[in-house]
Design a protein around this motif. Structure first.
Motif, PDB file in Angstrom:
ATOM      1  N   GLU A  50       1.049  -1.104  -0.197  1.00  0.00           N
ATOM      2  CA  GLU A  50       0.239  -0.022   0.123  1.00  0.00           C
ATOM      3  C   GLU A  50       0.819   1.517  -0.415  1.00  0.00           C
ATOM      4  OE1 GLU A  50      -2.406  -0.210   3.445  1.00  0.00           O
ATOM      5  OE2 GLU A  50      -3.596  -1.998   2.362  1.00  0.00           O
ATOM      6  N   ASP A  51       1.764   1.031  -0.064  1.00  0.00           N
ATOM      7  CA  ASP A  51       3.100   2.141   0.258  1.00  0.00           C
ATOM      8  C   ASP A  51       3.490   3.274  -1.246  1.00  0.00           C
ATOM      9  OD1 ASP A  51       2.421   1.696   3.276  1.00  0.00           O
ATOM     10  OD2 ASP A  51       4.587   1.376   3.035  1.00  0.00           O
ATOM     11  N   VAL A  52       3.274   1.988  -2.356  1.00  0.00           N
ATOM     12  CA  VAL A  52       3.836   2.031  -3.746  1.00  0.00           C
ATOM     13  C   VAL A  52       2.395   2.577  -3.629  1.00  0.00           C
ATOM     14  CG1 VAL A  52       4.799   1.399  -6.220  1.00  0.00           C
ATOM     15  CG2 VAL A  52       5.378   0.138  -3.148  1.00  0.00           C
ATOM     16  N   VAL A  53       2.472   3.588  -5.115  1.00  0.00           N
ATOM     17  CA  VAL A  53       1.329   4.274  -5.823  1.00  0.00           C
ATOM     18  C   VAL A  53       2.301   4.031  -7.623  1.00  0.00           C
ATOM     19  CG1 VAL A  53      -0.705   5.439  -6.738  1.00  0.00           C
ATOM     20  CG2 VAL A  53       0.231   5.142  -4.148  1.00  0.00           C
ATOM     21  N   PHE A  54       1.056   3.839  -8.655  1.00  0.00           N
ATOM     22  CA  PHE A  54       1.771   3.763  -9.795  1.00  0.00           C
ATOM     23  C   PHE A  54       1.067   5.124 -10.961  1.00  0.00           C
ATOM     24  CE2 PHE A  54       1.173   2.556 -14.422  1.00  0.00           C
ATOM     25  CZ  PHE A  54       3.074   3.027 -14.896  1.00  0.00           C
ATOM     26  N   ILE A  55       1.285   5.848 -11.147  1.00  0.00           N
ATOM     27  CA  ILE A  55       1.133   7.441 -12.346  1.00  0.00           C
ATOM     28  C   ILE A  55       1.101   7.288 -13.545  1.00  0.00           C
ATOM     29  CG2 ILE A  55       1.026   9.916 -12.324  1.00  0.00           C
ATOM     30  CD1 ILE A  55      -0.260   8.719  -9.705  1.00  0.00           C
ATOM     31  N   ALA A  56       0.550   6.689 -14.002  1.00  0.00           N
ATOM     32  CA  ALA A  56       0.941   6.278 -15.635  1.00  0.00           C
ATOM     33  C   ALA A  56       0.826   7.301 -16.898  1.00  0.00           C
ATOM     34  CB  ALA A  56      -0.504   4.965 -15.456  1.00  0.00           C
ATOM     35  N   ILE A  57       1.220   7.580 -17.743  1.00  0.00           N
ATOM     36  CA  ILE A  57       0.928   7.637 -18.579  1.00  0.00           C
ATOM     37  C   ILE A  57       0.123   7.446 -19.675  1.00  0.00           C
ATOM     38  CG2 ILE A  57       1.873   9.759 -20.310  1.00  0.00           C
ATOM     39  CD1 ILE A  57       4.424  10.632 -18.771  1.00  0.00           C
ATOM     40  N   ASP A  58      -0.807   7.296 -19.268  1.00  0.00           N
ATOM     41  CA  ASP A  58      -1.286   6.350 -19.937  1.00  0.00           C
ATOM     42  C   ASP A  58      -2.708   6.758 -21.921  1.00  0.00           C
ATOM     43  OD1 ASP A  58      -3.569   7.687 -18.525  1.00  0.00           O
ATOM     44  OD2 ASP A  58      -4.340   6.469 -17.488  1.00  0.00           O
ATOM     45  N   GLU A  59      -3.393   6.560 -22.263  1.00  0.00           N
ATOM     46  CA  GLU A  59      -4.382   6.722 -23.113  1.00  0.00           C
ATOM     47  C   GLU A  59      -5.696   8.032 -22.817  1.00  0.00           C
ATOM     48  OE1 GLU A  59      -7.540   5.070 -26.593  1.00  0.00           O
ATOM     49  OE2 GLU A  59      -7.332   4.423 -24.647  1.00  0.00           O
ATOM     50  N   ARG A 265      -4.964  14.139  -1.491  1.00  0.00           N
ATOM     51  CA  ARG A 265      -3.884  14.037  -1.509  1.00  0.00           C
ATOM     52  C   ARG A 265      -3.039  12.553  -0.244  1.00  0.00           C
ATOM     53  NH1 ARG A 265      -2.669  19.273   2.422  1.00  0.00           N
ATOM     54  NH2 ARG A 265      -2.578  20.016   0.101  1.00  0.00           N
ATOM     55  N   SER A 266      -4.383  11.839   0.432  1.00  0.00           N
ATOM     56  CA  SER A 266      -3.941  10.715   0.769  1.00  0.00           C
ATOM     57  C   SER A 266      -3.616   9.804  -0.296  1.00  0.00           C
ATOM     58  CB  SER A 266      -5.551  10.041   1.927  1.00  0.00           C
ATOM     59  OG  SER A 266      -6.854  10.414   0.824  1.00  0.00           O
ATOM     60  N   GLU A 267      -4.148   9.927  -1.296  1.00  0.00           N
ATOM     61  CA  GLU A 267      -3.662   8.675  -1.864  1.00  0.00           C
ATOM     62  C   GLU A 267      -2.412   9.091  -2.491  1.00  0.00           C
ATOM     63  OE1 GLU A 267      -5.447   6.438  -3.244  1.00  0.00           O
ATOM     64  OE2 GLU A 267      -7.113   7.209  -3.382  1.00  0.00           O
ATOM     65  N   LEU A 268      -1.350  10.164  -2.144  1.00  0.00           N
ATOM     66  CA  LEU A 268       0.127  10.413  -2.037  1.00  0.00           C
ATOM     67  C   LEU A 268       0.582  10.383  -1.010  1.00  0.00           C
ATOM     68  CD1 LEU A 268      -0.241  12.232  -5.666  1.00  0.00           C
ATOM     69  CD2 LEU A 268      -0.379  10.358  -5.396  1.00  0.00           C
ATOM     70  N   LYS A 269       0.319  10.634  -0.016  1.00  0.00           N
ATOM     71  CA  LYS A 269       1.102  11.480   1.169  1.00  0.00           C
ATOM     72  C   LYS A 269       2.087  10.394   1.664  1.00  0.00           C
ATOM     73  CE  LYS A 269      -0.040  13.268   5.688  1.00  0.00           C
ATOM     74  NZ  LYS A 269       1.578  13.875   5.558  1.00  0.00           N
ATOM     75  N   ASP A 270       3.129  10.400   1.483  1.00  0.00           N
ATOM     76  CA  ASP A 270       4.200   9.946   2.187  1.00  0.00           C
ATOM     77  C   ASP A 270       4.326   7.777   1.881  1.00  0.00           C
ATOM     78  OD1 ASP A 270       4.740  11.399   4.543  1.00  0.00           O
ATOM     79  OD2 ASP A 270       2.676  10.749   5.619  1.00  0.00           O
ATOM     80  N   LYS A 271       3.536   8.319   0.207  1.00  0.00           N
ATOM     81  CA  LYS A 271       3.973   7.296  -0.192  1.00  0.00           C
ATOM     82  C   LYS A 271       5.239   7.315  -0.966  1.00  0.00           C
ATOM     83  CE  LYS A 271      -0.155   5.675   0.355  1.00  0.00           C
ATOM     84  NZ  LYS A 271      -0.656   4.887   1.207  1.00  0.00           N
ATOM     85  N   ILE A 272       5.780   5.924  -1.554  1.00  0.00           N
ATOM     86  CA  ILE A 272       6.301   6.013  -3.062  1.00  0.00           C
ATOM     87  C   ILE A 272       5.675   6.556  -4.203  1.00  0.00           C
ATOM     88  CG2 ILE A 272       8.220   4.190  -3.792  1.00  0.00           C
ATOM     89  CD1 ILE A 272       8.693   2.879  -1.848  1.00  0.00           C
ATOM     90  N   VAL A 273       5.759   6.842  -5.273  1.00  0.00           N
ATOM     91  CA  VAL A 273       5.029   7.394  -6.293  1.00  0.00           C
ATOM     92  C   VAL A 273       5.675   7.158  -7.478  1.00  0.00           C
ATOM     93  CG1 VAL A 273       3.707   9.120  -7.826  1.00  0.00           C
ATOM     94  CG2 VAL A 273       3.774   9.275  -4.868  1.00  0.00           C
TER      95      VAL A 273
END
Length: 663
Positions: A50-59, A265-273
């Motif tokens: 849960e500490d990791v989030v992926f931001i995708a440059i998608d379609e 903001r909670s989706e990204l706070k203190d996360k590995i992005v």
């Protein structure tokens, strides 16, 4: 003697051939092995960190900003919104200068921890300046290089493609995003680091973990690296075996949503992005054992594996022992003269090994190859059976001549030609399957000598079996301290589910009486768990053509067995599935427990506890049901008060613990 020498020579040759194939990884067998063992990932049910989030440059993002590459001001604006992230990793390289490099560099400069990627290859046209090389060198693993000395552990990259100087300087650290395919062109491994320009450069995943854990990486033992209390086992090239998760467990968001500020903001706070590209034709798409996935998910998987301590480990000694075991298994002909028995042993032994290897993977993240042992068994078994068949043919001719005077030649030939004339068979039928098991039996068995233990068990099984048969059930088998039975076969029982429930309740009553006798004699008391399930299963004579049992098989049988074991979780004695409950709900006192995803079932099953119908139990069920309704409605405080009224009830205590744990 000649036959034995011939047999031993053939088996030794087979062992030599197989071990040579395994050691040299000869094709196509090596690729077959890789694909065969990829079945491991079908059993994977763990969740990515849960500490990791992926931001995708998608379609969706490409449709909004046009084809890649974009104006770097667009990336800068999005990265500015990652101010609350712990680490930001870019799985892309900006090797060509543009007029807006400064905007992106400024955004990266603002990030507390950022990792930019660079690419290693055997040949590259880009020339790297001394300033770029000096900045890049700050990201190398000097301490690890000192530990390894002259040992060449990591794959060496000849040339590099790096970010332009302004961006490179603005990143906290840089990491390699290169990786290598296996021979079948799938990505199963992830590099800890690469060697380049006489220095060791970590991968993006390793670099992110160094920042996240605020620790440096070191070699704890040969080919095993330590990082912040986590262990990273690798192969001889410094690659870790990835433990892929189900795709739906990777947490991913569109770049466009980040850019437009739509992400909480909670989706990204203190996360590995991790920021990377997924759009087809632009992005880095990798073929893996779980299908084609965006390349950045390789970093995601490695980081999650390390944080969750779920990297796959292996042991060469176990691999060799398993190979040797199955190559020698055909020697069972010494004690088993029947080919059917031997084949049964082969199948059962491999099924046990296969199951054990999958359990080792699921529960211990341990990899054990199952292809080469199967290949070895097929090779050695075939060689063995061919040689034995030749011997048996000689014996058969002798026996046929010796016994032809006792049997009609025509009948003898027919039996030899058509052994399937004694065919076995079964039918599909709705049954109620019963499983019971003694709790803490190991503790009990350790306190008695074998003879006393057998008598003790017989005193328990006798009345329990009598109860099943009195209610028109059939005892299927005794499995150690467990009892399996079923109702509605071979004789039809109109209300077989009710009969199974009556048997279960009567067993508890009889067990209470029996335990009083045991206590008086100074023997340990017995506690049991019972599981019931009503389902359509296959029932009939099953086994070999010489020995068979009347038994049942099917998913419904497995479910009953699983349900019996779940009693330990809830502190209950009798659990029935929703399928049995649907038939008996008007006839017996029950209370719902919860929906459970039982191993082997794709869908959750609602479980119920079966109780003796007494005034006390009815009152208890009434209080429990009110508390459970409050619990399901999310009124945890009121539910806790309700369950606390039944603090002597194990099932209520289970829900109290869940509430206190915030579940």
């Amino acid at each position: 003697m000649n036959n034995r020498v011939k047999y031993a020579g053939a088996m030794l040759l087979s062992i030599f051939i197989l071990f040579g194939m395994y050691k040299t990884q000869i094709e196509p067998f090596h690729s077959f092995s890789l694909r065969f063992n990829d079945i491991n990932f079908l059993f994977q049910n763990k969740e990515a960190s849960e500490d990791v989030v992926f931001i995708a440059i998608d379609e969706k993002s490409v449709n909004a900003f046009g084809r890649w590459p974009w104006d770097r001001e667009v990336l800068a604006k999005a990265i500015d919104r990652l101010e609350h992230a712990d680490v930001v990793a870019l799985d892309m390289v900006f090797s060509e200068p543009t007029e807006n490099d400064k905007a992106l560099a400024d955004s990266l400069q603002k990030q507390q921890n950022s990792v930019c990627g660079f690419f290693l290859r055997q040949q590259a046209s880009q020339s790297i300046s001394e300033q770029q090389m000096e900045v890049l060198s700050d990201s190398s693993l000097d301490r690890l290089a000192s530990e390894l000395g002259e040992r060449r552990v990591f794959v060496e990259g000849k040339e590099a493609e790096v970010n332009v100087e302004s961006i490179l300087t603005s990143c906290t650290l840089s990491g390699v995003f290169s990786s290598l395919r296996d021979r079948d062109q799938l990505f199963r491994r992830y590099p800890v680091a690469f060697s380049y320009n006489k220095e060791i450069y970590p991968s993006i995943g390793t670099q992110v973990l160094r920042m996240r854990l605020n620790q440096d990486i070191s070699e704890t033992r040969k080919q095993v690296f330590g990082l912040g209390g986590h262990h990273i086992p690798t192969d001889d090239a410094g690659f870790a075996l990835l433990n892929y998760y189900p795709l739906q467990s990777y947490r991913s968001h569109s770049f466009l949503d980040l850019y437009e500020g739509k992400l909480d903001r909670s989706e990204l706070k203190d996360k590995i992005v991790i920021l990377g590209i997924t759009e087809v034709g632009v992005g880095d798409i990798r073929a893996t054992p779980i299908g084609t996935i965006p390349g950045p998910l390789l970093h995601y998987t490695f980081i999650s594996n390390v944080l969750n301590d779920e990297l796959i480990s292996s042991n060469a000694l176990f691999e060799y022992l398993s190979l040797l075991l199955f190559m020698l298994l055909p020697l069972c002909w010494v004690i088993l003269s029947s080919i059917y028995k031997r084949v049964g042993v082969y199948i059962l032994a491999y099924m046990f090994f296969f199951t054990a290897s999958k359990m080792a993977y699921v529960y211990a993240n341990f990899y054990l190859d199952t292809f080469y042992p199967l290949l070895g068994l097929l090779l050695a078994g075939t060689v063995s059976e061919v040689i034995l068949h030749q011997q048996q043919e000689e014996q058969s001719r002798f026996i046929e001549g010796a016994f032809s005077s006792y049997l009609s030649p025509d009948l003898l030939k027919k039996l030899m030609r058509e052994p399937e004339s004694l065919a076995l068979g079964g039918e599909k039928k709705e049954l109620t399957v019963f499983f019971s098991d003694i709790r803490s039996f190991t503790t009990i068995s350790e306190s008695m000598d074998p003879q006393k233990l057998i008598k003790y068990l017989n005193r328990y099984f006798t009345p329990m079996s009598d109860i099943v048969m009195k209610n028109e059930g059939m005892i299927d088998k005794y499995i150690g301290d467990a009892l399996m039975a079923f109702f509605n076969a071979p004789v039809d029982v109109k209300e077989h589910a009710a009969a199974a429930c009556r048997s279960s309740l009567q067993m508890l009553d009889e067990l209470e009486r029996l335990n009083k006798v045991f206590v008086a004699e100074g023997l340990p008391i017995i506690e049991i768990g019972i599981g019931l399930n009503t389902a359509e299963v296959v029932v009939g004579n099953m086994g070999s053509d010489k020995r068979f049992n009347y038994t049942v098989i099917g998913d419904g049988v497995n479910l009953a067995s699983r349900v019996e074991g779940i009693n330990k979780t809830y502190g209950t004695h009798i659990i029935i599935t929703e399928f049995t409950y649907a038939v008996v709900k008007e006839k017996f006192l029950t209370r719902p427990i919860e929906r459970v995803k039982v191993k082997g079932k794709k869908e959750e099953v609602l479980l119920y506890e079966l109780l003796k119908d007494t005034v006390t139990n009815r009152e208890k069920v009434e209080v429990y049901n009110r508390a459970r309704e409050l619990y399901n409605e999310g009124k945890r405080k009121e539910a806790l008060e309700g369950f606390s009224m039944l603090d002597d009830d194990p099932l209520s205590r289970y829900f109290i613990r869940r509430i206190n744990d915030g579940i």
